[in-house]
Each structure stands twice: as C-alpha cells, then as structure tokens.
Write a protein that holds these residues in place. Structure first.
Motif, PDB file in Angstrom:
ATOM      1  N   ALA A 451      26.948  37.583  40.428  1.00  0.00           N
ATOM      2  CA  ALA A 451      28.104  36.721  40.119  1.00  0.00           C
ATOM      3  C   ALA A 451      28.805  37.209  38.853  1.00  0.00           C
ATOM      4  CB  ALA A 451      27.643  35.276  39.954  1.00  0.00           C
ATOM      5  N   MET A 452      28.017  37.620  37.865  1.00  0.00           N
ATOM      6  CA  MET A 452      28.612  38.124  36.617  1.00  0.00           C
ATOM      7  C   MET A 452      29.390  39.412  36.883  1.00  0.00           C
ATOM      8  SD  MET A 452      25.384  37.361  34.059  1.00  0.00           S
ATOM      9  CE  MET A 452      26.117  37.998  32.549  1.00  0.00           C
ATOM     10  N   GLN A 453      28.793  40.285  37.683  1.00  0.00           N
ATOM     11  CA  GLN A 453      29.469  41.560  37.982  1.00  0.00           C
ATOM     12  C   GLN A 453      30.724  41.342  38.817  1.00  0.00           C
ATOM     13  OE1 GLN A 453      25.531  44.417  37.602  1.00  0.00           O
ATOM     14  NE2 GLN A 453      26.104  43.697  39.632  1.00  0.00           N
ATOM     15  N   TRP A 454      30.632  40.450  39.783  1.00  0.00           N
ATOM     16  CA  TRP A 454      31.804  40.170  40.624  1.00  0.00           C
ATOM     17  C   TRP A 454      32.946  39.616  39.771  1.00  0.00           C
ATOM     18  CZ3 TRP A 454      34.319  35.510  41.978  1.00  0.00           C
ATOM     19  CH2 TRP A 454      35.298  35.653  42.985  1.00  0.00           C
ATOM     20  N   THR A 455      32.601  38.669  38.888  1.00  0.00           N
ATOM     21  CA  THR A 455      33.627  38.052  38.050  1.00  0.00           C
ATOM     22  C   THR A 455      34.282  39.092  37.145  1.00  0.00           C
ATOM     23  OG1 THR A 455      32.285  36.047  38.064  1.00  0.00           O
ATOM     24  CG2 THR A 455      34.060  36.145  36.453  1.00  0.00           C
ATOM     25  N   ALA A 456      33.466  39.955  36.578  1.00  0.00           N
ATOM     26  CA  ALA A 456      34.003  40.956  35.648  1.00  0.00           C
ATOM     27  C   ALA A 456      34.789  42.049  36.372  1.00  0.00           C
ATOM     28  CB  ALA A 456      32.861  41.579  34.850  1.00  0.00           C
ATOM     29  N   GLU A 457      34.358  42.404  37.580  1.00  0.00           N
ATOM     30  CA  GLU A 457      34.926  43.589  38.228  1.00  0.00           C
ATOM     31  C   GLU A 457      35.942  43.290  39.316  1.00  0.00           C
ATOM     32  OE1 GLU A 457      31.446  45.750  39.552  1.00  0.00           O
ATOM     33  OE2 GLU A 457      30.583  45.647  37.538  1.00  0.00           O
ATOM     34  N   HIS A 458      35.909  42.093  39.880  1.00  0.00           N
ATOM     35  CA  HIS A 458      36.740  41.839  41.052  1.00  0.00           C
ATOM     36  C   HIS A 458      37.700  40.665  40.935  1.00  0.00           C
ATOM     37  CE1 HIS A 458      34.780  44.908  43.454  1.00  0.00           C
ATOM     38  NE2 HIS A 458      33.641  44.509  42.936  1.00  0.00           N
TER      39      HIS A 458
END
Ligand code: ZN
Ligand code: ZN
Length: 569
Positions: A451-458
């Motif tokens: 979720a953190m990666q999705w929020t930051a990257e997408h």
C-alpha cells in the motif's frame, strides 16, 4: 483419474489437467513445460507462459498425480539487437548466444542471467516451482547429440515438411515474441531464395537449409554459412561472414551449435516427454513453429505434440504513469510491489488463458483488493468457479502464500500512507486506533508495504492528499457564524487520546450539538445538510481541498495537536 467429486466446479485448469493426463496416459508421470528466452525483461504478458503450466501442475499435485514443471531457458538463442540504454559497442555481440554476451550492468555473469534473475525471484514469491533447464548447458554438454545427429541424418524429410508449410514471409510486429522472431530468423537464414527466381529456388542447395547451425569457433557468432556436410564423418564445413573463419565442426564430438528453432522445439517435446505446454497466440498461425513442430515431432522424433492451451495477450492500462523496469512494459517484479502474490496469481487463474485482459496499476487497484477480500470471505462459505480460482491463487502444494494476519482494507492503508507519508510504524499506530488491533507491524504485512509503495509510485501528485503545513488564516478569519460554532464544539469535544470511535462520534456529532441535539440523536435533514458543509470546512482547513480521505482516518493520521493547530485553536 479422479477429478474430484461430481458437482465440483470445473474451470480451465481442470480441463487442461485432464488433457495432460490423457496425453501422458493414466498412471504415468506428467511433464508440463514452459520456455522463454532471457533476451530482455520478461513482462507480465510473458508471465502467462510460466504460470499457465504451473496451475496445471498444481491441479495434478492436488490429485496425487506425479508431475514436474520443466522450464527451458532458451539462453542459447542468439543476441539479436542492442536495446535502447545499452552501450552501442554491444553490437559486436550480435549473433552470439545470450549466455556469451556480457552483462552491461555488470551485476550478473551474462546477459541471460541478468534477465533470468529478477523473474526467478518473482516466481519464487509467486510460489511457482519449476525444474529449470538451460539450453546452453544442454547443447554444450552434448545432451542432445543423438537428437542432433538424427535430425541431420533426416534433413531431407525435415526440409520437405518445412517447405510444405513455408509461406510468404511477413515481418513480425515490434512486440513479436522471441520465438516468433526466431522463426523469422530461421526462415531468413533458410529461405534466401524463397521468393526470388524460381529456377534458383529449384536449384537451391539443400545444404543452405541445414537444420543445425554452429556458432563460429573463431568469433562465437552464428553468422555462418554451411558449405558442406559429410554424412560418413558427420563433419560440417562452414564459413563465417563476420570474421572470415573457414572451418569444420564434427557433430559427433563437438557441441558448438544448435538445431534451428522449428526443429529444436519438437525435438525437446520428445526429449523431455512433454505432455502439456502452453503457446502464445502468435504460434498458432499457419506455418508457425507449433504447426511444423506438430508434424516433425511424430515423423522424426517419435513423440506426439503435447496437449496445449493457447494464451492471449495481457495489456497494461495506465502504464505511461509508471516507471517500469521493462521500459514501459511492467514485469512481475513491478506488479509484486503493489499486489500480494496470491492476487497476482488470481489475475491469471480467474480467466481462461484464451481471454486477453488488462492489468491496471492505477486507481482500480483499490477495488481489486476489495474484490479479492470479498472473494476470500465467500470462499469460506461456498464452492464455485470463482472461489476455486481464489483457492488456486491462495496456495500451492507447498503451502499457503503470504497474506496479512490482520487484513486491513487496502484503501484504509493507502489513505493513511497518503496522509502521513510516514513510516510503517506510524501507519501501524494509526491503523491500530482506527479499529484494527494488531500486535506488530508484521501483522499488516505484506499488504502495508505494498500500500505504501502503491501510494508513493502510482497515485498521481494531483490526487495525493496535501496536508497544510500552516493554518489557512484567510479562511479562518472569514468563517460564518455556523462554522465558528462547529469548530468551537469540535475542538472542545476532540479527545486528547483519540481512537476511531471517539473521533467518528465527534466528527458526525458536532453539527448535531450545534442544533441542540446530542451525539447519539438521529440526524435531522438540517443536521445532514450541516454535516456536509462542516466536512467540507474540515477538508478546506486541513488539506486545502473539498474532499479527501475519510475524516476520522484523516484526523487520527494527523494527530490532535496538528489538527488543533490547523483549525486555529
Ligand atoms: Zn545484471
Ligand atoms: Zn566468426
């Protein structure tokens, strides 16, 4: 072979497994196969090649049928072109086997290894276990010697089959598969006279269509022209157009070449006793390697073409927004940064391989997680094709794939990640007070990190929540009477140590109190209208927007001190 109880749901995996067993014969070990050329990043479309036989193998394991998933790395294929981003001097390696080309990024032993490694890691995460075979090792160890000599000794019959299927050449599209490109390379090498002068075609020397091609002993490239072959001594003579070398190779003792692709593929079906192998749609054209291979495998190699499924393309929505390791085409590594591994499996197993589909890393990821969680709840209660797909996605014979011990909705995790832009520990504390008790951050993994990666990257910048760094003094100085009253009540009632319930009560209750009601009273129509206005006011003052993440979550994520400061307390 027991499929299970009558009335059990039947999906494409069940049917493909039935076909594989029928091909192998009851009671025999089943070999399911896949193959891929590690010539570049292996994208999510290519993943179908690996994961389709994997699901079939898992179904057979479930039935107690002995099975192996054999994966061939076509790493003895030639290096075809220098992709963008690679130094131009790599052009000197064109024509060499992928395992003989150095890794420009200098992190692996060869070009081939550089592109195998990330996929191998993703496949481990996806629970795909396969027996991997390197074609470089197979050819250079002489494992195929008998098959090579057989093919060469019967080259006239092979040529007759190839000639029958040979059609006018069509240049492959830019996204042509490796094998399709190999088909074309074979045909270019073998069909120089194909569309030209008919008398030239008639007089074509059979040696030009030789089914085996050596890599040049001097320079290592496959830019060779076969000039003679002596059946008695099995000596092949060739000249190299790159370095001018003229030499010979003895097919009985040397191991410096390979069968051309259209002969190589059926040879391996027979050598490995393959019972099931998927094929991309591009293989199914008339004259394709599959069509030709089907004929050659029985006439030359004494085996029968494996059972198969044809798989369709996988598309990518919103790809332009992401930075992908495949230069725009996402890989399994990219997908696993945002999807739990069972979910990525699910995208492939829930549809028949013949169905094309799109993978979208944008806003729809949130709905995908919701759908996945709902399906998991349904799977606990009933059994149908949809829940069967959930089961196939969730576990393998080796066990259950990792899922969070405490499955917090992805939208909640990503909202908190968005608002705090903070550490996993901070998010964990806020999630705890949001009604999801858990012992440690680990209980939220692997979903939290994704979720953190999705929020930051997408999540595009203009859709991110921007928490104000300072109070909006202008807005605060022009409050209406109602707004002033709401803020006074809200700040007065906001607990020092809030949790989700207490904050929710204050957020919804403030407009009630302003109208003389209590927190527990049902809202009147007037109160409902006030709530809308009050919520917008809070969003304005906290995140300079008219809307945002759920307010109780937002307030918890910001902390009371920050909220008080921004509301002018
Ligand atoms: Zn590398
Ligand atoms: Zn050479």
């Amino acid at each position: 072979m027991a499929r299970g109880q009558q009335g059990d749901p039947v999906d494409w995996v069940t049917r493909a497994a039935d076909d594989a067993v029928r091909h192998a014969g009851e009671g025999n070990r089943v070999t399911v196969a896949s193959g891929a050329s590690p010539s570049g990043p292996i994208h999510l479309g290519n993943l179908r090649e690996f994961i389709t036989p994997h699901f079939v193998a898992e179904e057979l394991r479930r039935r107690g049928v002995p099975v192996r998933h054999l994966h061939s790395w076509d790493d003895f294929d030639r290096f075809r072109k220098v992709p963008a981003g690679v130094p131009a001097e790599w052009a000197e390696h064109i024509g060499r086997p992928l395992t003989a080309v150095p890794d420009p990024w200098e992190c692996h032993a060869s070009w081939a290894e550089h592109f195998k490694a990330p996929l191998q890691e993703s496949l481990r995460e996806l629970g795909v276990e396969m027996e991997e075979v390197s074609q470089t090792e197979m050819y250079t160890s002489g494992a195929y010697r008998d098959q090579v000599l057989l093919a060469v000794s019967r080259r006239d019959e092979i040529e007759a089959v190839l000639a029958k299927h040979r059609t006018k050449r069509v240049a492959p599209a830019d996204d042509a598969s490796e094998q399709e490109a190999a088909d074309l390379a074979d045909s270019v090498a073998n069909e120089d006279d194909e569309e030209g002068d008919p008398s030239a075609a008639a007089s074509a020397d059979a040696i030009a269509r030789f089914p085996y091609r050596p890599y040049c002993r001097e320079c290592g490239r496959d830019t060779v022209t076969t000039t003679a072959y002596d059946d008695a001594t099995t000596t092949l003579s060739y000249t190299c157009s790159s370095c001018g070398f003229e030499g010979t190779t003895d097919l009985s003792t040397d191991t410096d070449g390979k069968l051309v692709w259209k002969v190589d593929w059926p040879m391996r079906w027979a050598y490995e006793s393959v019972n099931f192998e998927p094929a991309g749609r591009d293989h199914m054209t008339p004259g394709s390697s599959y069509t030709v291979g089907t004929e050659l495998v029985s006439s030359i190699f004494d085996w029968r073409a494996p059972a198969r499924v044809i798989y369709a393309f996988v598309g990518f929505a919103g790809v332009q927004k992401m930075s992908s390791s495949a230069g725009g085409v996402p890989t399994a590594t990219d997908a696993l940064r945002i999807l739990e591994s069972p979910m990525l499996r699910w995208l492939y197993v829930r549809r028949a391989p013949t169905q094309a589909f799109d993978i979208d890393f944008g806003a729809s990821v949130v709905r995908l997680y919701d759908e996945w969680d709902a399906l998991g709840r349904k799977a606990a209660e009933k059994s149908d094709v949809a829940t069967l797909a959930w089961q196939r996605a969730s576990s393998t014979a080796a066990g259950t794939l990792p899922t969070p011990a405490v499955p917090v909705p992805f939208r909640t995790l990503s909202s908190v990640a968005d608002v705090t832009a903070g550490s996993a520990e901070l998010i964990s504390r806020i999630i705890e007070s949001s009604g999801f008790p858990h012992d440690s951050v680990d209980d939220l993994e692997p979903r939290l990190t994704k979720a953190m990666q999705w929020t930051a990257e997408h999540v595009p910048a203009d859709e991110r929540t921007n928490v104000r760094s300072a109070p909006d003094t202008e807005r605060l100085s022009s409050l209406t009477e109602d707004e002033e009253l709401w803020l006074r009540i809200f700040l007065d009632r906001l607990p020092a140590e809030p949790d989700l319930d207490s904050v929710t009560a204050v957020v919804y209750g403030t407009p009630k109190v302003a109208r003389g009601l209590g927190f527990e009273d049902a809202p009147t129509d007037q109160v409902k209208a006030d709530q809308k206005d009050f919520f917008r006011l809070l969003y304005n003052l906290l995140v300079s927007a008219d809307r945002g993440p759920r307010l109780p979550t937002l307030v918890l994520a910001l902390g009371t001190e920050k909220v008080r400061h921004l509301l002018g307390a």
